[in-house]
Design a protein around this motif. Structure first.
Motif, short mmCIF file in Angstrom:
data_model
loop_
_atom_site.label_atom_id
_atom_site.label_comp_id
_atom_site.label_asym_id
_atom_site.label_seq_id
_atom_site.Cartn_x
_atom_site.Cartn_y
_atom_site.Cartn_z
N VAL A 127 -23.52 -1.02 20.49
CA VAL A 127 -23.92 0.08 19.60
C VAL A 127 -25.41 0.33 19.61
O VAL A 127 -25.86 1.42 19.22
N ARG A 128 -26.18 -0.62 20.10
CA ARG A 128 -27.62 -0.38 20.24
C ARG A 128 -27.91 0.70 21.28
O ARG A 128 -28.98 1.31 21.27
N GLY A 131 -24.78 6.56 21.21
CA GLY A 131 -25.06 7.62 20.27
C GLY A 131 -23.75 8.20 19.77
O GLY A 131 -22.68 7.60 19.91
N GLU A 132 -23.84 9.38 19.19
CA GLU A 132 -22.63 10.05 18.70
C GLU A 132 -21.66 10.26 19.86
O GLU A 132 -22.05 10.65 20.96
N GLU A 172 -18.14 1.35 9.24
CA GLU A 172 -19.60 1.23 9.40
C GLU A 172 -20.17 2.22 10.41
O GLU A 172 -21.25 2.78 10.20
N LEU A 173 -19.45 2.44 11.48
CA LEU A 173 -19.97 3.25 12.58
C LEU A 173 -19.52 4.70 12.53
O LEU A 173 -20.07 5.54 13.26
N PRO A 175 -20.08 7.10 10.36
CA PRO A 175 -21.15 8.06 10.09
C PRO A 175 -22.07 8.31 11.28
O PRO A 175 -22.78 9.32 11.32
N ARG A 176 -22.02 7.42 12.26
CA ARG A 176 -22.84 7.59 13.47
C ARG A 176 -22.05 8.28 14.58
O ARG A 176 -22.54 8.43 15.70
N GLY A 177 -20.81 8.67 14.28
CA GLY A 177 -19.99 9.37 15.27
C GLY A 177 -19.39 8.46 16.31
O GLY A 177 -18.99 8.91 17.39
N ILE A 178 -19.31 7.16 16.02
CA ILE A 178 -18.73 6.18 16.94
C ILE A 178 -17.36 5.77 16.42
O ILE A 178 -17.23 5.38 15.26
#
Length: 246
Positions: A127-128, A131-132, A172-173, A175-178
């Protein structure tokens, strides 16, 4: 189909079985693919050749999934070599089974290290770089929902842990589009679990379809989840088991 055109994927344990089928299917859909392997460099090289034969870039990285530093380095190397990382498939696993009294500390530690800790470590590393539109897909097991035979407690426990990880990371992820999902294969025809092996007929008989899966059938679902078509699926556990748990 080129649903993954321009994407970069890493598949842990991608030198054989379901992992190799997933790596090849992602490449056929347009992705450049890295795969990790532990020991068999020749098998890993064969998968790399097959990926390159369909016109995609490929990379094989030797890494023991039970070693957090090596696994993290493999994920980071994928992103560095290909310039991005969009898809992680947590496939590597060990299958240590037997009576409760015969499973010692070494078997427990190895199972938890590879089947539970490694997917978490690889996801944290991936995840580092994502991106979306990033995708994390883990490979579980039908044994997490139906431990149909004695001696499966340790393995079933380790695969059940992925349900909680999948749900937690999806929240958790998101909201980051993952997206984060889990695929539970049923009995699948691989080197370590051949459809013509001892007892395979009884196992196949526990499925509604009466047969083992081909690795490509598992890979097809992984490819869907990894693609844009799977963008609204997250936190899900999907059984690709021929009705084993029906």
């Amino acid at each position: 189909m080129n649903r993954l055109e321009g994407k970069v994927a890493v598949v842990t344990g991608g030198s054989r079985g379901i992992g190799a089928a997933v790596a090849l299917r992602l490449a056929e859909e347009g992705a450049d693919v890295a795969l990790t392997y532990e020991n068999n460099a020749d098998r890993a090289a064969e998968v790399v050749e097959r990926i390159e034969a369909v016109g995609r870039r490929a990379l094989a990285v030797r890494a023991d999934s039970g070693d957090p530093e090596a696994l993290t380095a493999a994920v980071d190397e994928t992103a560095a070599v290909f310039g991005a990382l969009d898809v992680l498939v947590n496939n590597a696993a060990v299958f240590l089974v037997g009576p409760l009294e015969d499973l010692g500390a070494a078997e427990v530690e190895r199972t938890l290290a590879v089947n539970v800790r490694a997917p978490f470590v690889a996801s944290r590393a991936a995840v580092r770089h994502m991106g979306e539109g990033g995708r994390i897909v883990s490979i579980g097991s039908n044994m997490a929902e139906r431990a149909a035979f004695p001696g499966m407690a340790l393995y079933a426990m380790s695969k059940t842990a992925l349900v909680g990880m999948t749900k937690g990371l999806a929240r958790e992820l998101g909201p980051r589009g993952i997206t984060v999902n889990l695929v539970h294969p049923g009995p699948t025809d691989t080197d370590t679990n051949p459809a013509d092996g001892t007892g395979a007929g009884a196992v196949a008989g526990l499925t509604a379809l009466g047969r083992y899966a081909e690795p490509a059938e598992i890979a097809a679902t992984v490819a869907h989840l990894a693609s844009y078509d799977g963008r609204y699926i997250t936190g899900a556990t999907i059984n690709v088991d021929g009705g084993f748990t029906a």
